[in-house]
Write an enzyme that holds these catalytic residues in place. Structure first.
Site, PDB file in Angstrom:
ATOM      1  N   THR A  83       0.861  -1.176   0.000  1.00 47.10           N
ATOM      2  CA  THR A  83       0.000   0.000   0.000  1.00 47.10           C
ATOM      3  C   THR A  83       0.898   1.228   0.000  1.00 47.10           C
ATOM      4  OG1 THR A  83      -1.405   1.366   1.466  1.00 47.10           O
ATOM      5  CG2 THR A  83      -0.166  -0.388   2.497  1.00 47.10           C
ATOM      6  N   CYS A 197      -1.312   5.023  -5.831  1.00 44.64           N
ATOM      7  CA  CYS A 197      -2.160   4.162  -5.012  1.00 44.64           C
ATOM      8  C   CYS A 197      -2.131   2.794  -5.664  1.00 44.64           C
ATOM      9  CB  CYS A 197      -3.587   4.700  -4.943  1.00 44.64           C
ATOM     10  SG  CYS A 197      -4.721   3.556  -4.120  1.00 44.64           S
TER      11      CYS A 197
END
Length: 231
Positions: A83, A197
């Site tokens: 992440t 992202c």
């Protein structure tokens, strides 16, 4: 081959991509029936997202640090935090694990600099676009100039990530919005667009931008495999 520890679930949609990518990269490098020696710990993202939303970053760091120790205990020799946003807590997590940590911003910046580029547009969660832990690292450690969308467009990107991509939804209307936002960044001088992202690559890619696209998920996985296979 060193064992790769994947700390994922944030969201599992992108963590599944990490698993595929590290295995494909190992097969490409070693050939034959080779695949990655890896171990995956996938957390419940609803818990993490609530901590993000409430600003309880210290508690989130403690939770992920414990999971990192679990991966190290399972034999992981390289740690990959699957992440971008939770790299806000990278130092805490890396220290807890006590094994080499592959920082996603560093892996991405190295690829950008290798192409001779300096100014990039960033699409990411609002946390990543608006706080300094990511943009500041790209700027101070790697000498990159980072452009982010305006406030309303930052909200659109954030909502596409959390309300759609993390739930497995890839919407053509949202793709059109991302294309518009990337074109706007290019007009402002971005030489490339950074998909900052890990879910964004599920919706947008090189064909959606007038300038080169750097997918952090792919670059992160590639860097992890390089470290795992290094002599």
């Amino acid at each position: 081959m060193r064992r790769i520890g994947l700390l994922g679930g944030m969201s599992w949609e992108s963590s599944a991509e990490y698993y595929r990518l590290v295995n494909e990269e190992v097969r490409e490098r070693l050939g034959g029936l080779h695949s990655a020696d890896c171990v995956l710990r996938s957390v419940d993202f609803a818990v993490i997202e609530a901590l993000q939303r409430d600003g309880r970053w210290e508690q989130a760091g403690q939770l992920l640090a414990a999971e990192a120790r679990t991966l190290a205990g399972a034999g992981a020799e390289v740690l990959v935090l699957c992440t971008n946003t939770m790299h806000k807590l990278a130092d805490v997590i890396a220290e807890a694990a006590g094994i080499p940590f592959v920082h996603i911003a560093d892996a991405t910046a190295e690829a950008i600099r290798a192409e001779g580029l300096r100014t990039v547009g960033l699409l990411a969660t609002a946390y990543t676009m608006e706080q300094d832990f990511y943009v500041g690292r790209l700027r101070e450690r790697h000498g990159l100039d980072v452009l982010v969308p305006g406030g309303e467009d930052r909200r659109i990107v954030h909502d596409v990530i959390y309300d759609e991509l993390c739930a497995g939804v890839a919407d053509d209307g949202s793709r059109a919005q991302l294309r518009r936002i990337m074109a706007g960044l290019a007009r402002r001088g971005a030489q490339a667009v950074l998909l900052g992202c890990t879910e964004l690559g599920l919706l947008a890619g090189p064909g959606d931008s007038p300038v080169p696209v750097f997918d952090t998920t792919r670059l992160h996985a590639r860097r992890a495999v390089a470290l795992a296979l290094a002599p």
